[in-house]
Design a protein around this motif. Structure first.
Motif, PDB file in Angstrom:
ATOM      1  N   TRP A   1       0.830  -1.211   0.000  1.00  0.00           N
ATOM      2  CA  TRP A   1       0.000   0.000   0.000  1.00  0.00           C
ATOM      3  C   TRP A   1       0.867   1.265   0.000  1.00  0.00           C
ATOM      4  N   VAL A   2       1.884   1.291   0.860  1.00  0.00           N
ATOM      5  CA  VAL A   2       2.762   2.462   0.966  1.00  0.00           C
ATOM      6  C   VAL A   2       3.506   2.692  -0.354  1.00  0.00           C
ATOM      7  N   LEU A   3       4.084   1.639  -0.899  1.00  0.00           N
ATOM      8  CA  LEU A   3       4.852   1.779  -2.142  1.00  0.00           C
ATOM      9  C   LEU A   3       3.954   2.158  -3.319  1.00  0.00           C
ATOM     10  N   ALA A   4       2.781   1.557  -3.402  1.00  0.00           N
ATOM     11  CA  ALA A   4       1.857   1.888  -4.490  1.00  0.00           C
ATOM     12  C   ALA A   4       1.419   3.349  -4.391  1.00  0.00           C
ATOM     13  N   GLY A   5       1.131   3.794  -3.185  1.00  0.00           N
ATOM     14  CA  GLY A   5       0.780   5.196  -2.990  1.00  0.00           C
ATOM     15  C   GLY A   5       1.965   6.104  -3.255  1.00  0.00           C
ATOM     16  N   GLY A   6       3.139   5.670  -2.876  1.00  0.00           N
ATOM     17  CA  GLY A   6       4.348   6.462  -3.087  1.00  0.00           C
ATOM     18  C   GLY A   6       4.666   6.682  -4.553  1.00  0.00           C
ATOM     19  N   VAL A   7       4.407   5.682  -5.377  1.00  0.00           N
ATOM     20  CA  VAL A   7       4.729   5.817  -6.807  1.00  0.00           C
ATOM     21  C   VAL A   7       3.611   6.462  -7.612  1.00  0.00           C
ATOM     22  N   GLY A   8       2.527   6.832  -6.953  1.00  0.00           N
ATOM     23  CA  GLY A   8       1.523   7.615  -7.666  1.00  0.00           C
ATOM     24  C   GLY A   8       0.103   7.107  -7.685  1.00  0.00           C
ATOM     25  N   LEU A   9      -0.156   5.919  -7.198  1.00  0.00           N
ATOM     26  CA  LEU A   9      -1.548   5.472  -7.139  1.00  0.00           C
ATOM     27  C   LEU A   9      -2.243   6.234  -6.005  1.00  0.00           C
ATOM     28  N   PRO A  10      -3.470   6.701  -6.219  1.00  0.00           N
ATOM     29  CA  PRO A  10      -4.143   7.538  -5.213  1.00  0.00           C
ATOM     30  C   PRO A  10      -4.671   6.725  -4.029  1.00  0.00           C
ATOM     31  N   PHE A  11      -3.763   6.158  -3.276  1.00  0.00           N
ATOM     32  CA  PHE A  11      -4.116   5.237  -2.205  1.00  0.00           C
ATOM     33  C   PHE A  11      -4.174   5.900  -0.831  1.00  0.00           C
ATOM     34  N   PHE A  12      -3.609   7.086  -0.685  1.00  0.00           N
ATOM     35  CA  PHE A  12      -3.572   7.724   0.627  1.00  0.00           C
ATOM     36  C   PHE A  12      -4.853   8.535   0.843  1.00  0.00           C
ATOM     37  N   ALA A  13      -5.012   9.083   2.028  1.00  0.00           N
ATOM     38  CA  ALA A  13      -6.217   9.829   2.383  1.00  0.00           C
ATOM     39  C   ALA A  13      -6.514  10.914   1.351  1.00  0.00           C
ATOM     40  N   ASN A  14      -7.800  11.073   1.068  1.00  0.00           N
ATOM     41  CA  ASN A  14      -8.275  12.080   0.122  1.00  0.00           C
ATOM     42  C   ASN A  14      -7.672  11.901  -1.281  1.00  0.00           C
ATOM     43  N   PHE A  15      -7.439  10.654  -1.665  1.00  0.00           N
ATOM     44  CA  PHE A  15      -6.922  10.298  -2.989  1.00  0.00           C
ATOM     45  C   PHE A  15      -5.559  10.915  -3.285  1.00  0.00           C
ATOM     46  N   LYS A  16      -4.788  11.166  -2.241  1.00  0.00           N
ATOM     47  CA  LYS A  16      -3.444  11.705  -2.447  1.00  0.00           C
ATOM     48  C   LYS A  16      -2.484  10.568  -2.752  1.00  0.00           C
ATOM     49  N   SER A  17      -1.359  10.940  -3.364  1.00  0.00           N
ATOM     50  CA  SER A  17      -0.344   9.943  -3.679  1.00  0.00           C
ATOM     51  C   SER A  17       0.994  10.635  -3.854  1.00  0.00           C
ATOM     52  N   GLY A  18       2.023   9.832  -4.030  1.00  0.00           N
ATOM     53  CA  GLY A  18       3.349  10.352  -4.308  1.00  0.00           C
ATOM     54  C   GLY A  18       4.240  10.368  -3.081  1.00  0.00           C
ATOM     55  N   PHE A  19       5.534  10.425  -3.372  1.00  0.00           N
ATOM     56  CA  PHE A  19       6.491  10.436  -2.270  1.00  0.00           C
ATOM     57  C   PHE A  19       6.429  11.747  -1.486  1.00  0.00           C
ATOM     58  N   GLY A  20       5.846  12.785  -2.081  1.00  0.00           N
ATOM     59  CA  GLY A  20       5.641  14.040  -1.358  1.00  0.00           C
ATOM     60  C   GLY A  20       4.754  13.853  -0.143  1.00  0.00           C
ATOM     61  N   VAL A  21       3.762  12.984  -0.248  1.00  0.00           N
ATOM     62  CA  VAL A  21       2.894  12.680   0.904  1.00  0.00           C
ATOM     63  C   VAL A  21       3.722  11.998   1.991  1.00  0.00           C
ATOM     64  N   LEU A  22       4.564  11.056   1.580  1.00  0.00           N
ATOM     65  CA  LEU A  22       5.385  10.327   2.549  1.00  0.00           C
ATOM     66  C   LEU A  22       6.407  11.242   3.224  1.00  0.00           C
ATOM     67  N   LEU A  23       6.827  12.287   2.521  1.00  0.00           N
ATOM     68  CA  LEU A  23       7.796  13.223   3.081  1.00  0.00           C
ATOM     69  C   LEU A  23       7.129  14.437   3.725  1.00  0.00           C
ATOM     70  N   GLY A  24       5.802  14.507   3.642  1.00  0.00           N
ATOM     71  CA  GLY A  24       5.058  15.636   4.196  1.00  0.00           C
ATOM     72  C   GLY A  24       4.667  15.421   5.651  1.00  0.00           C
ATOM     73  N   PRO A  25       3.870  16.341   6.194  1.00  0.00           N
ATOM     74  CA  PRO A  25       3.505  16.297   7.611  1.00  0.00           C
ATOM     75  C   PRO A  25       2.827  15.003   8.061  1.00  0.00           C
ATOM     76  N   THR A  26       2.066  14.365   7.180  1.00  0.00           N
ATOM     77  CA  THR A  26       1.362  13.137   7.574  1.00  0.00           C
ATOM     78  C   THR A  26       2.153  11.867   7.285  1.00  0.00           C
ATOM     79  N   GLY A  27       3.311  12.007   6.672  1.00  0.00           N
ATOM     80  CA  GLY A  27       4.107  10.834   6.307  1.00  0.00           C
ATOM     81  C   GLY A  27       4.511   9.972   7.484  1.00  0.00           C
ATOM     82  N   GLY A  28       4.775  10.579   8.619  1.00  0.00           N
ATOM     83  CA  GLY A  28       5.170   9.800   9.796  1.00  0.00           C
ATOM     84  C   GLY A  28       4.104   8.822  10.240  1.00  0.00           C
TER      85      GLY A  28
END
Length: 179
Positions: free
Chosen positions: A60-87
């Motif tokens: 799930w983390v890797l798929a969301g990291g590479v661009g699938l809209p798997f994170f909250a509010n259909f967000k994706s990308g490594f920017g999410v993982l490096l952003g405030p909610t990434g922890g």
């Protein structure tokens, strides 16, 4: 052996899908949305062994990291993982491992062990989330980070724990075997 592997991969895929769906059940509150993600993480931790639980969350983390809209509010990308909610997302990896380890300590289902597993795992999720939130939002202390990224959300956790444990009990009573 082949059927066993197919079964494992199928269950893991369904749990990734559940995690994706639960990620979209979201209510924006402050910097971190209240989502059903922890509920899915708890189910994964209660239903799978540590190895498979971590693998499921990593997919799930890797798929969301590479661009699938798997994170909250259909967000994706490594920017999410490096952003405030990434922890919090990283915390899910450690949290699910802890949940699975505690929940699987015995072969029979235990209400107390399952509740303890969920609570202990979520402690790590909140800790890692607060660390990244503090750093990226330049907050004065970890207490301030917890006030921003924990207090508004922690009140929903008992409901998620209860629901996850009940579903795990139903799965256990229907003969679902952990793998």
């Amino acid at each position: 052996m082949q059927n066993s592997n197919i079964r494992k991969m199928s269950v893991m895929a369904m749990l990734v899908a559940l995690l994706v769906v639960c990620s979209q059940i979201s209510v924006p509150v402050g910097s971190v949305p209240v989502t059903a993600q922890p509920l899915a993480i708890m189910l994964i931790g209660l239903l799978l062994s540590p190895k498979y639980a971590v693998a499921t969350v990593l997919v799930w983390v890797l798929a969301g990291g590479v661009g699938l809209p798997f994170f909250a509010n259909f967000k994706s990308g490594f920017g999410v993982l490096l952003g405030p909610t990434g922890g919090y997302i990283y915390g899910y990896i450690i949290g699910v491992f802890i949940m699975s380890l505690i929940a699987g300590a015995g072969k029979n289902f235990s209400w107390a062990r399952s509740i303890l597993a969920c609570v202990a795992g979520m402690v790590f999720v909140y800790l890692l989330g607060a660390v990244q939130l503090k750093i990226l939002m330049d907050l004065d202390s970890f207490a301030a980070a917890f006030v921003v990224g924990g207090v508004p959300y922690i009140f929903f956790e008992p409901l998620k724990v209860a629901l996850a444990v009940i579903v795990a009990k139903v799965a256990d009573s229907r003969g679902l075997q952990r793998f």
